[in-house]
Design a protein around this motif. Structure first.
Motif, PDB file in Angstrom:
ATOM      1  N   ASP A 103       0.867  -1.193  -0.068  1.00 45.77           N
ATOM      2  CA  ASP A 103      -0.148   0.002   0.214  1.00 45.77           C
ATOM      3  C   ASP A 103       0.838   1.398  -0.123  1.00 45.77           C
ATOM      4  O   ASP A 103       0.680   2.156  -0.599  1.00 45.77           O
ATOM      5  N   ILE A 104       1.940   1.103   0.869  1.00 46.71           N
ATOM      6  CA  ILE A 104       2.919   2.496   0.915  1.00 46.71           C
ATOM      7  C   ILE A 104       3.514   2.717  -0.637  1.00 46.71           C
ATOM      8  O   ILE A 104       3.527   3.795  -0.903  1.00 46.71           O
ATOM      9  N   GLY A 105       3.841   1.865  -1.234  1.00 42.00           N
ATOM     10  CA  GLY A 105       4.568   1.808  -2.497  1.00 42.00           C
ATOM     11  C   GLY A 105       3.325   2.646  -3.563  1.00 42.00           C
ATOM     12  O   GLY A 105       3.653   3.566  -4.273  1.00 42.00           O
ATOM     13  N   TYR A 106       2.214   2.172  -3.618  1.00 39.67           N
ATOM     14  CA  TYR A 106       1.037   2.642  -4.292  1.00 39.67           C
ATOM     15  C   TYR A 106       0.803   4.162  -3.778  1.00 39.67           C
ATOM     16  O   TYR A 106       0.818   5.036  -4.455  1.00 39.67           O
ATOM     17  N   ILE A 107       0.687   4.384  -2.785  1.00 35.59           N
ATOM     18  CA  ILE A 107       0.595   5.799  -1.909  1.00 35.59           C
ATOM     19  C   ILE A 107       1.472   6.620  -2.328  1.00 35.59           C
ATOM     20  O   ILE A 107       1.300   7.859  -2.617  1.00 35.59           O
ATOM     21  N   ASN A 108       2.843   6.215  -2.127  1.00 32.50           N
ATOM     22  CA  ASN A 108       3.888   7.244  -2.539  1.00 32.50           C
ATOM     23  C   ASN A 108       4.238   7.601  -3.817  1.00 32.50           C
ATOM     24  O   ASN A 108       4.567   8.762  -4.223  1.00 32.50           O
ATOM     25  N   MET A 109       3.834   6.466  -4.708  1.00 29.45           N
ATOM     26  CA  MET A 109       3.884   6.587  -6.197  1.00 29.45           C
ATOM     27  C   MET A 109       3.067   7.698  -6.470  1.00 29.45           C
ATOM     28  O   MET A 109       3.136   8.442  -7.307  1.00 29.45           O
ATOM     29  N   PHE A 110       1.992   7.900  -5.823  1.00 27.30           N
ATOM     30  CA  PHE A 110       0.732   8.814  -6.200  1.00 27.30           C
ATOM     31  C   PHE A 110       0.980  10.051  -5.536  1.00 27.30           C
ATOM     32  O   PHE A 110       0.152  11.149  -5.585  1.00 27.30           O
ATOM     33  N   GLY A 111       2.103  10.098  -4.621  1.00 24.73           N
ATOM     34  CA  GLY A 111       2.236  11.140  -3.876  1.00 24.73           C
ATOM     35  C   GLY A 111       1.361  11.766  -2.698  1.00 24.73           C
ATOM     36  O   GLY A 111       1.077  12.846  -2.374  1.00 24.73           O
ATOM     37  N   LYS A 112       0.503  10.773  -2.382  1.00 26.44           N
ATOM     38  CA  LYS A 112      -0.274  10.944  -1.291  1.00 26.44           C
ATOM     39  C   LYS A 112       0.069  10.954   0.184  1.00 26.44           C
ATOM     40  O   LYS A 112       0.025  10.258   0.726  1.00 26.44           O
ATOM     41  N   ALA A 113       0.958  12.071   0.233  1.00 23.18           N
ATOM     42  CA  ALA A 113       2.072  12.182   1.598  1.00 23.18           C
ATOM     43  C   ALA A 113       0.932  11.986   2.760  1.00 23.18           C
ATOM     44  O   ALA A 113       1.211  11.590   3.851  1.00 23.18           O
ATOM     45  N   TYR A 114      -0.260  12.434   2.541  1.00 22.46           N
ATOM     46  CA  TYR A 114      -1.271  12.667   3.727  1.00 22.46           C
ATOM     47  C   TYR A 114      -1.602  11.253   4.445  1.00 22.46           C
ATOM     48  O   TYR A 114      -1.992  10.974   5.506  1.00 22.46           O
ATOM     49  N   LEU A 115      -1.463  10.341   3.625  1.00 21.57           N
ATOM     50  CA  LEU A 115      -1.641   8.982   4.080  1.00 21.57           C
ATOM     51  C   LEU A 115      -0.299   7.973   4.421  1.00 21.57           C
ATOM     52  O   LEU A 115      -0.585   7.124   5.298  1.00 21.57           O
ATOM     53  N   THR A 116       0.674   8.679   3.958  1.00 22.59           N
ATOM     54  CA  THR A 116       2.006   7.894   4.292  1.00 22.59           C
ATOM     55  C   THR A 116       2.317   7.703   5.871  1.00 22.59           C
ATOM     56  O   THR A 116       2.632   6.827   6.242  1.00 22.59           O
ATOM     57  N   VAL A 117       2.082   8.866   6.582  1.00 24.50           N
ATOM     58  CA  VAL A 117       2.416   8.789   8.007  1.00 24.50           C
ATOM     59  C   VAL A 117       1.472   7.869   8.675  1.00 24.50           C
ATOM     60  O   VAL A 117       2.024   7.170   9.479  1.00 24.50           O
TER      61      VAL A 117
END
Length: 302
Positions: A103-117
């Protein structure tokens, strides 16, 4: 590392996915993977585990393919953060560290930093529980996630964190947890890809899914070392169902002599061999159903 350099590397992995996996698969067989048959159980040799892990695509790879296809980010495809409280055994925690890693790979590739933390908080909690949380530079990750210009550094750091956790587990002779993390990451990537593929007709995503035929065999080799364990036995059963469906997918490999090319001022050897994937929309649907059921069981702790 610049983000465009990461994209170039990932794109190259995508192009060589089937070819590279074929060479890794040729190196492995069940006899080389299993050793130590002394009555106390089988262990995966360090060399064989490394070969298996290196054959597994990065979660960034499929996320890149999806992003480049023009598909939008879909938060509904992620394993809900609250599910982390469901995982009580070390096996469940390792598996879902991997799934959240996908999920983190998917989140980060789309630049959704608000979900990363938020997602890394769930991973850190599970990692601490199995004594590998020390490899998370959490304060740095939180700082990078708050700055959209630092997304390339965030991707690099989170990838390094996962690599360190995996290496530590293998060095500590806990390869059973290591391979579960790998399976979790790969399963989540395949799940996201099949869900997207069924809603958008994209050749690159379809071919990526087809190329995972070789990965199924690699993972089954590793998992087979722990076939006497109930958790692994269920997982092996799921993977065998997936393998049965993948047997209908055809991959045609053609060898061509490699060439040298200059990329970003460096001379690199480019594999010119090609792989043609023959997979039908119906096969995508059937693979998607199996992965969906398998993944639901793993994230819901059923």
């Amino acid at each position: 590392m610049k983000l465009n350099n990461i994209f170039i590397i990932i794109s190259a992995f995508c192009l060589m996915a089937c070819n590279g996996n074929k060479s890794n698969q040729d190196k492995l067989n069940i006899n080389s993977v299993l050793e130590g048959a002394d009555g106390s159980g089988l262990e995966i040799s360090a060399e064989s585990m490394t070969s298996i892990i290196e054959s597994i695509p990065s979660p960034l790879e499929v996320a890149m393919v999806i992003k480049e296809s023009g598909n939008d980010f879909n938060e509904g495809l992620l394993n809900p953060q609250d599910n982390s409280r469901l995982y009580t055994t070390d096996q469940e925690k390792a598996m879902n560290i991997g799934i959240y890693g996908g999920d983190i790979g998917y989140i980060n590739m789309f630049g959704k930093a608000y979900l990363t933390v938020n997602y890394l908080t769930s991973i850190k909690k599970l990692a601490d529980a199995i004594k590998i949380g020390q490899f998370f530079d959490f304060s740095t990750i939180k700082r990078l996630a708050s700055n959209s210009d630092k997304m390339d550094s965030l991707i690099f750091l989170t990838t390094m964190n996962f690599n360190k956790m995996d290496e530590f587990l293998r060095n500590q002779k806990r390869t059973n947890l290591s391979i579960l993390m790998v399976v979790g990451t790969w399963t989540e990537g395949l799940y996201i890809a099949t869900q997207v593929a069924q809603k958008s007709d994209n050749k690159e995503i379809t071919e990526w899914i087809g190329c995972q035929k070789m990965i199924v065999d690699q993972l089954l080799l590793g998992l087979s070392a722990y076939k006497n364990d109930d958790y692994f036995r269920k997982l092996i059963s799921d993977m065998n169902n997936l393998k049965e469906q993948y047997n209908k997918v055809e991959i045609i490999y053609e060898y061509h002599e490699p060439e040298s090319q200059e990329i970003d001022g460096r001379l690199v050897i480019v594999d010119k061999s090609t792989s043609t994937v023959k997979i039908t929309p119906e096969q995508i649907i059937q693979i998607g159903k199996i992965v969906d059921q398998m993944r639901l069981r793993l994230i819901s702790n059923l």
